[in-house]
Design a protein around this motif. Sequence first.
Motif, mmCIF file in Angstrom:
data_model
loop_
_atom_site.group_PDB
_atom_site.id
_atom_site.type_symbol
_atom_site.label_atom_id
_atom_site.label_comp_id
_atom_site.label_asym_id
_atom_site.label_seq_id
_atom_site.Cartn_x
_atom_site.Cartn_y
_atom_site.Cartn_z
ATOM 1 N N PRO A 96 0.830 -1.201 0.000
ATOM 2 C CA PRO A 96 0.000 0.000 0.000
ATOM 3 C C PRO A 96 0.863 1.250 0.000
ATOM 4 O O PRO A 96 2.077 1.190 0.235
ATOM 5 C CB PRO A 96 -0.825 -0.133 1.287
ATOM 6 N N GLN A 97 0.222 2.383 -0.246
ATOM 7 C CA GLN A 97 0.965 3.635 -0.417
ATOM 8 C C GLN A 97 1.961 3.908 0.697
ATOM 9 O O GLN A 97 3.133 4.184 0.446
ATOM 10 C CB GLN A 97 -0.015 4.809 -0.491
ATOM 11 N N SER A 183 -4.011 5.235 9.009
ATOM 12 C CA SER A 183 -3.891 5.339 7.558
ATOM 13 C C SER A 183 -5.229 5.181 6.855
ATOM 14 O O SER A 183 -5.365 5.497 5.677
ATOM 15 C CB SER A 183 -2.903 4.295 7.028
ATOM 16 N N GLU A 184 -6.206 4.648 7.568
ATOM 17 C CA GLU A 184 -7.560 4.618 7.044
ATOM 18 C C GLU A 184 -8.472 5.189 8.116
ATOM 19 O O GLU A 184 -8.241 5.028 9.303
ATOM 20 C CB GLU A 184 -7.992 3.196 6.698
ATOM 21 N N LYS A 267 -13.416 7.844 -2.369
ATOM 22 C CA LYS A 267 -12.011 8.039 -1.967
ATOM 23 C C LYS A 267 -11.187 6.883 -2.503
ATOM 24 O O LYS A 267 -11.430 5.730 -2.154
ATOM 25 C CB LYS A 267 -11.912 8.140 -0.454
ATOM 26 N N GLN A 269 -7.858 4.555 -3.206
ATOM 27 C CA GLN A 269 -6.626 4.064 -2.615
ATOM 28 C C GLN A 269 -6.037 3.021 -3.558
ATOM 29 O O GLN A 269 -6.759 2.437 -4.374
ATOM 30 C CB GLN A 269 -6.910 3.463 -1.234
ATOM 31 N N SER A 338 -8.375 11.264 -4.745
ATOM 32 C CA SER A 338 -7.229 10.374 -4.589
ATOM 33 C C SER A 338 -6.559 10.635 -3.244
ATOM 34 O O SER A 338 -6.204 11.781 -2.933
ATOM 35 C CB SER A 338 -6.215 10.604 -5.714
ATOM 36 N N MET A 339 -6.401 9.580 -2.450
ATOM 37 C CA MET A 339 -5.727 9.734 -1.161
ATOM 38 C C MET A 339 -4.259 10.097 -1.368
ATOM 39 O O MET A 339 -3.618 9.615 -2.295
ATOM 40 C CB MET A 339 -5.831 8.447 -0.350
ATOM 41 N N GLY A 341 -0.857 9.538 -0.122
ATOM 42 C CA GLY A 341 0.055 8.770 0.715
ATOM 43 C C GLY A 341 1.215 9.618 1.205
ATOM 44 O O GLY A 341 1.741 9.403 2.302
#
Length: 368
Positions: A96-97, A183-184, A267, A269, A338-339, A341
């Motif tokens: 993940p990012q 992170s979430e 959103k 991810q 777009s999240m 990171g």
Amino acid sequence: MSFWINRRRFMQATSSAIAVGALSSVVRAASAKSSGELRVTVGGGDVGKATIEAYVKPFEAETGIKVTPITDDANMGQIELMVKSNNVTLDVGYQPQGAALTLARKDLLEKIDYSIHKKEELDGIFEFAKQPFGIASLIYSFNMVYNTDAFPASKPRPMTWTDFWDVEKFPGIRTMVSGQSGSEGPWEEALLADGVPADQLYPMDIDRIFTSLDKIKPHVRKWWGSGSEIQQMLHDKAVDVAQSYDGRALRLIDQGAPVEINRNQAKLQWDYWLIPKAGPNVQNAQKWIEFVTRADRQAAFSQLFPEGPTNRNAFKLIPDEVARKLPTHPEYMKRSISMSGEWYNAIGRDGLTNTDLLTQRWNEWVLQ
């Protein structure tokens, strides 16, 4: 990381695990590797099957390179240990990012060789998906999802996060993702509900986030922590409107549940394909990443497992009825967020990342 783990458990649970070696076997087999081999994380369950059919088999046929699919995930710590111990036994993985950015910051990843990619393919890939250290493998989303029995077409439905916060105009039981991982969490949604424009979310104002969350907190039945929880609540009609993963809601829709997805203010991810530094098969790993980011390969994958292609040209090859289930459909992208990171992973003067700060704040706030 809990978000990715929860998604992976869901993916593994949707079908029987693929019978290939676990990550521990990679270490034992490292000495047997050659320049004609490649060990790649594919995931388990349906996502692993889709990866093998859409990517592994055609890659082997085109290149003659033998791919060993690995269903076990290599986490950030394992990759760091591999590189620092000079015993890299995984040629390509995905993270993940936040984890990918951390590994890149520690100089533990190879730079992607974009020179071997065709221009038309690179031009089709979302700009945010292309980084020096990796390319996004697929895109998924958090969405507002409602029960159509509670919100039939004849009644007004919440269409924005401001609407979600408006419990008088749109009454009903709510649920949102827990912020325990940092992170979430319902961070961006809280700011959108408070009137922050989508293009001005970052850098996020943490104080403003929690001031907004104070307003919705009394109306949230549960802050869910896994995809299985939200899927069960929607299935049982225990909530009327929810923040949910798109994949969970789609699964219920396919089963005939009275559920609809609101794609507005979704959103996004994603996870990055990446190459651990100084591995024995870096050249072949570069070939793999070029191959799996082609439009035709991503189109094939998305028709086997419904997550969003990172190459926009894939939509030219995907039937419309399938394309409209994917979070990166061109129509949805115009209304999605777009999240960042980079923001979550940024380190402050106190040595803490923004993810750390959100976790600390959440743990205090949720008990109040």
